[in-house]
Design an enzyme around this catalytic site. Structure first.
Site, short mmCIF file in Angstrom:
data_model
loop_
_atom_site.label_atom_id
_atom_site.label_comp_id
_atom_site.label_asym_id
_atom_site.label_seq_id
_atom_site.Cartn_x
_atom_site.Cartn_y
_atom_site.Cartn_z
N ARG A 191 0.84 -1.19 0.00
CA ARG A 191 0.00 0.00 0.00
C ARG A 191 0.87 1.24 0.00
NH1 ARG A 191 -3.97 1.96 4.85
NH2 ARG A 191 -5.27 3.37 3.65
N GLU A 251 1.18 -0.33 9.42
CA GLU A 251 1.75 0.97 9.06
C GLU A 251 0.73 2.10 9.20
OE1 GLU A 251 3.82 3.33 5.29
OE2 GLU A 251 3.89 1.14 5.37
#
Length: 320
Positions: A70, A109
């Site tokens: 991502r 994250e």
């Protein structure tokens, strides 16, 4: 069968994982029963099962994973999550692995970014030992389960699994609990013009729009069509109709061009036939199969005329 002894072990699993024991050690004892068939005796033995250790690390000691599939994070969503973290703290630990002089994020994250926005100095983590492929797989699975990847990021993640780790498509699909068809269809989006891929990333068009545009091979036409879809806020169904009409016009154009080319070639062949007729003195017909191959027919009406034509060809050969 020997009678079972009563004592500490006889209290069962619940006693072994009581709150008191949990506080005293990071490892818990579990009773594992092994049946020895020859003597039909139940033997109880203690097996130590390692528990994941949660600890706190300074947020600056943690860095994002370069393998993270991502790449785009919604700023508004991060801000909302950071407000929640300010109020309730970071409830779910971040999974990291130890690198040489820092800790690299394996999963979490988004939470780490939101925690930084919230001003946290330390965050809860669980340290794991993973190789690069395992880290990649976990990052992909986490994002897929939460549907955080846009279609292009998802396709790029599959491609990295296949190219960087030497997996086949069905193996990559198995790793992330997807069907091979789903992985194949996702990766097809990487055949799109890069500008169209970026439009998907920027949420200008959807993955459904993008898959429809794959039918257009010309990159410039593909991009122009994507912009048309975006500018007119077309639905996927409207886009499908638009692409069908475009392909139909392209096919009609090709047929028209072929007919035009054929007409031009017929004119050229007719001119060649007349030139050969003036040399040979007899009717000549050129039959073309695909503009590169064909045959030449020379007509004669008597044996004398045939001999004349043969003599003419031989004389031309001798001159050559």
């Amino acid at each position: 069968m020997a009678a079972r002894k009563k004592g500490g072990l006889g209290k069962g699993i619940d006693a072994l994982i009581s709150p008191t024991v949990k506080k005293e050690a990071d490892k818990e004892k579990v009773v594992e029963k092994v049946i020895e068939k020859p003597v039909e005796k139940i033997v109880e033995k203690i097996v130590e099962v390692e528990k994941p250790v949660e600890l706190y690390l300074k947020i600056d000691e943690i860095e994002p994973n370069r393998l993270q599939p991502r790449k785009n994070f919604d700023e508004d969503a991060l801000q909302e999550l950071s407000e929640s973290i300010k109020q309730f703290g970071l409830i779910q630990p971040i999974v990291v692995k130890k690198q040489e002089n820092y800790y690299e994020i394996v999963a979490g994250e988004r939470r780490w970014r939101a925690a930084r926005i919230a001003g946290l100095k330390e965050v809860p983590v669980i340290v794991k030992e993973y190789n690069e492929r395992e880290s990649m797989e976990i990052a992909i699975v986490e994002n897929l389960q939460r549907e955080d990847l846009n279609p292009i990021e998802e396709a790029q993640a599959y491609r990295r699994l296949i190219e960087e780790f030497g997996l086949k498509q069905d193996e990559a699909a198995q790793r992330v609990s997807k069907s091979r068809t789903a992985v194949t269809n996702a990766m097809r989006l990487l055949k799109l013009d890069e500008r169209v891929q970026q439009m998907v990333i920027d949420d200008m068009i959807s993955g459904g729009h993008a898959r429809t545009l794959l039918a257009i091979e010309n990159k410039e036409e593909q991009y122009a069509m994507a912009m048309l879809v975006f500018d007119n806020k077309m639905s996927v169904r409207e886009t499908e109709k638009l692409v069908r009409n475009h392909l139909k016009k392209e096919e009609e154009k090709k047929i028209s061009e072929k007919k035009e080319d054929f007409s031009q070639m017929e004119t050229i062949y007719h001119q060649l036939e007349e030139r050969m007729k003036s040399v040979i003195g007899s009717k000549v017909a050129i039959h073309s199969r695909n503009y590169k191959k064909g045959k030449i027919e020379i007509e004669y009406y008597s044996n004398d005329e045939l001999e004349r034509i043969i003599d003419l060809i031989e004389s031309i050969k001798q001159v050559g």
